[in-house]
Scaffold this motif. Structure first.
Motif, PDB file in Angstrom:
ATOM      1  N   PHE B 200       0.835  -1.195   0.000  1.00 56.79           N
ATOM      2  CA  PHE B 200       0.000   0.000   0.000  1.00 56.79           C
ATOM      3  C   PHE B 200       0.863   1.236   0.000  1.00 56.79           C
ATOM      4  O   PHE B 200       1.824   1.326   0.762  1.00 56.79           O
ATOM      5  N   THR B 365      -7.522  -5.145   3.837  1.00 55.33           N
ATOM      6  CA  THR B 365      -7.435  -4.403   2.577  1.00 55.33           C
ATOM      7  C   THR B 365      -8.630  -3.464   2.436  1.00 55.33           C
ATOM      8  O   THR B 365      -8.492  -2.310   2.028  1.00 55.33           O
ATOM      9  N   ARG B 366      -9.813  -3.951   2.789  1.00 51.52           N
ATOM     10  CA  ARG B 366     -11.000  -3.101   2.715  1.00 51.52           C
ATOM     11  C   ARG B 366     -10.878  -1.898   3.656  1.00 51.52           C
ATOM     12  O   ARG B 366     -11.252  -0.772   3.300  1.00 51.52           O
ATOM     13  N   THR B 368      -8.124  -0.496   4.652  1.00 52.95           N
ATOM     14  CA  THR B 368      -7.115   0.386   4.086  1.00 52.95           C
ATOM     15  C   THR B 368      -7.693   1.199   2.934  1.00 52.95           C
ATOM     16  O   THR B 368      -7.415   2.391   2.811  1.00 52.95           O
ATOM     17  N   ASP B 369      -8.512   0.563   2.117  1.00 51.76           N
ATOM     18  CA  ASP B 369      -9.116   1.285   0.994  1.00 51.76           C
ATOM     19  C   ASP B 369     -10.074   2.368   1.488  1.00 51.76           C
ATOM     20  O   ASP B 369     -10.243   3.397   0.830  1.00 51.76           O
ATOM     21  N   PRO B 373      -8.418   6.380   0.528  1.00 55.89           N
ATOM     22  CA  PRO B 373      -9.094   6.172  -0.756  1.00 55.89           C
ATOM     23  C   PRO B 373      -8.109   6.356  -1.914  1.00 55.89           C
ATOM     24  O   PRO B 373      -7.264   7.245  -1.873  1.00 55.89           O
ATOM     25  N   LYS B 374      -8.240   5.486  -2.914  1.00 54.13           N
ATOM     26  CA  LYS B 374      -7.254   5.492  -3.988  1.00 54.13           C
ATOM     27  C   LYS B 374      -7.706   6.298  -5.200  1.00 54.13           C
ATOM     28  O   LYS B 374      -6.998   6.368  -6.197  1.00 54.13           O
ATOM     29  N   SER B 378     -13.649   7.345  -4.810  1.00 52.54           N
ATOM     30  CA  SER B 378     -13.575   6.540  -3.597  1.00 52.54           C
ATOM     31  C   SER B 378     -13.576   7.440  -2.360  1.00 52.54           C
ATOM     32  O   SER B 378     -14.245   7.159  -1.363  1.00 52.54           O
ATOM     33  N   ARG B 382     -16.450   7.697   0.551  1.00 53.88           N
ATOM     34  CA  ARG B 382     -15.981   7.589   1.932  1.00 53.88           C
ATOM     35  C   ARG B 382     -16.545   8.755   2.753  1.00 53.88           C
ATOM     36  O   ARG B 382     -17.146   8.561   3.826  1.00 53.88           O
TER      37      ARG B 382
END
Lengths: 78, 559
Positions: B200, B365-366, B368-369, B373-374, B378, B382
């Motif tokens: 990440f 992972t969820r 972290t996303d 946000p990437k 996203s 959020r």
């Protein structure tokens, strides 16, 4: 349940105008946020994951250029 | 002044450099929380176990701080849970803030009738120290400090290990090697094995600060707070008035610069207020990865903890899942080493714990996303979820500041016997036993009665008849012994051999959906492996055969 694609809103013009009015005087960023909140509120109201998946797939239809079809392999020949 | 003085464990010149080497049933590489837990578990089973560690002290800085209910229950079984709980800070409540205000709070353990809280916070160095002290009490465990594994040669019948010490190198052999040497796992590298996954692109500053404060013992998580715009922050209370702070920095941050006190102090002042008085004990900058090895078993080499799988810190799924790994491994190694079960029982360690690792990686992972946000969209979703969460309960379920560690239910384990009759509730085959208050000779909690080998929990309405007791005694004297715990009315006459408990609150009956006659079979790691509406000796024996990967007699005859 399946995604209802038939007309379901009694006064579509009224709804459409209210949807556009919802974004009046908002910046693009604010509009994006309002849309996101609206999607989350409606998605929760619907709840049914199959309906939500069908709606998400329908929303994406025709937006991206279709991916290249894989080239036919020799095995599929005449 | 530092609140903790790390112990220095003595280096001793190994016997191998002066005399003849001895053969070890199990060697553990790495004296972190996972390696030490493995050693304690095995030593308590009477298996001689040697732990090798290249260092001679405990962890520097708090590192893993949140120890889950399941970890505490495992350590209760190993005789050191109470010490962690006494020193640690118990918490169940978490608060989530967005920009300037709290959007909601949650209680991780809303129901009563559990011995342990959902989490305690305790610096990793304390946990390691307590585990070292527990291991030292056990005659079957030997710990060697400043002994660095520099070579591993797996063979058909043993593992040969080359060890470097201040006095030179030596060679030693073991039947089995447990590799718990951490995320960078030098041994994994030596064997040419890889841990695959996702890196990440974000950096976090973590700091331990010593501060006397009236903040309650809660987890506080901020999204985009006024004191740290566009990033996240996390605050946890630990033992000794030490607080743990995590600041998201972003990928472009310079780790060396961000660690400097002149950079750390202004961030802390902004978070804690100008009037807060505190000292920085430790600061570090980290990135993280979600990855795992394809297989945790490579012949006689077994990987556990961070060496086998890595997650982001959100959710406290690192050290907790590592401890669950070795909880899963200990009893299987014992049965294989004593010749009671075939080696393929250890394949189930791989099957069960890779599934658990995938579950942890998915959750991590969820989280972290959500936290990082990437993409713009996203981040918009959020922020939308966070804004809605303040007024609308549904959105709180979407907010993800870490899905906190819960043990995996091993639903698809090859060791489970599927249900033959319908049961309600969560205690399906593969589930770790949920606690319940009981009364009885061994303690006031159900888990006090489970974990001493295989255990059959049998609900009796009437005082048990002699034929039943005879069958339970037969189970207890089988080669793979199965103890029985009878759940019944308080006035049943106690007989030697079987443990008796009562269920004064009815929580046991509710949580296990029992009826008079119902039977649950628990593995030595307290996971359910079979259950029935009525006891049948043959069915219990067959379930133990399945749970220990033995070929059923009928199949063996056919073959």
């Amino acid at each position: 349940m399946t995604l209802n694609r038939e007309p379901n809103i009694a006064a579509p013009d009224d709804f459409y105008q209210e949807l556009i009015d919802l974004h009046r005087e908002l910046t693009d960023e604010q509009s994006a946020l309002v849309n996101a909140k609206l999607i989350l509120l409606l998605a929760n109201h619907i709840g049914d994951i199959d309906v939500l998946r069908a709606a998400m797939a329908a929303a994406r239809e025709d937006v991206m250029a279709p991916r290249d079809e894989p080239a036919p392999t020799a095995a599929s020949g005449p | 002044m530092m609140t903790y003085t790390p112990p220095v464990y003595p280096y001793t010149k190994p016997v191998e450099l002066t005399g003849s080497p001895r053969h070890w049933p199990v060697i553990v590489a790495g004296a972190g929380p996972v390696g030490l837990t493995a050693a304690i578990d095995l030593a308590m089973r009477g298996i001689d176990v040697l732990v090798l560690d290249e260092d001679n002290t405990v962890s520097i800085g708090s590192r893993a701080i949140c120890w889950s209910k399941r970890t505490l229950e495992i350590l209760d079984r190993l005789g050191c849970g109470e010490r962690l709980v006494r020193k640690g800070v118990s918490w169940n409540v978490g608060r989530v803030f967005f920009r300037g205000e709290q959007v909601y709070q949650f209680d991780l353990l809303p129901e009563q009738g559990h011995r342990r809280p959902s989490f305690i916070n305790l610096q990793q160095y304390y946990v390691e120290q307590f585990l070292v002290e527990r291991a030292t009490e056990l005659p079957s465990a030997e710990l060697r400090w400043r002994h660095k594994v520099v070579g591993v040669t797996p063979r058909e019948d043993r593992v040969t290990i080359r060890v470097a010490t201040p006095d030179g190198e030596y060679t030693i052999h073991a039947d089995w090697l447990i590799v718990a040497d951490g995320s960078k796992s030098p041994i994994r590298g030596m064997l040419g094995l890889e841990s695959e996954g996702q890196v990440f692109h974000d950096r976090f500053l973590i700091a331990d600060i010593h501060m006397t404060s009236s903040f309650p013992a809660e987890r506080r998580f901020w999204f985009d707070p006024p004191f740290h715009r566009n990033q996240s922050a996390l605050l946890h209370r630990q033992a000794d008035d030490v607080w743990r702070v995590d600041f998201q920095l972003g990928w472009d941050a310079d780790p060396e610069e961000e660690k400097k006190p002149e950079r750390v102090l202004p961030r802390l002042r902004a978070m804690l207020g100008e009037h807060a008085r505190f000292d920085i004990e430790w600061a570090s900058v980290y990135t993280f990865q979600c990855r795992r090895m394809r297989s945790f078993r490579h012949g006689r080499v077994l990987f556990a903890g961070d060496a086998a799988h890595l997650v982001s810190p959100f959710g406290a799924r690192g050290a907790n899942s590592g401890i669950q790994d070795v909880d899963n491994l200990g009893w299987k190694l014992e049965l294989v080493l004593t010749g009671m079960a075939p080696e393929r029982l250890l394949d189930s360690y791989d099957a069960e714990r890779t599934v658990a690792a995938d579950e942890n990686i998915l959750n991590s992972t969820r989280s972290t996303d959500f936290i990082t946000p990437k993409s713009n969209v996203s981040r918009t979703f959020r922020d939308a979820a966070l804004m809605l969460a303040k007024r609308h309960t549904f959105a709180r379920r979407l907010v993800n500041s870490g899905r906190l560690s819960v043990p995996a239910t091993l639903v698809d384990s090859p060791l489970n016997t599927p249900d033959g009759e319908p049961f309600a509730g969560r205690m399906m085959p593969g589930a770790p036993a949920v606690d319940a208050p009981v009364t009885g000779d061994r303690g006031e909690w159900l888990l006090d009665y489970l974990g001493d080998g295989f255990t059959l929990l049998l609900v009796t309405a009437q005082p048990p008849v002699e034929t039943l007791l005879r069958e339970l005694r037969a189970l207890a004297s089988d080669p793979i012994s199965c103890n029985s715990v009878l759940v019944g009315a308080a006035d049943t006459t106690a007989k030697a051999g079987e443990l008796r408990v009562t269920d004064p609150t009815g929580m046991l009956a509710e949580r296990y959906d029992t009826c008079p006659g119902a039977a649950y079979l628990f593995r030595p790691d307290q996971h359910v492996c079979a259950r029935w509406r009525a006891f049948d000796l043959g069915a219990v024996r067959a379930a133990i055969v399945k749970a220990t990967a033995q070929t059923p007699v009928a199949e063996r005859q056919v073959a």
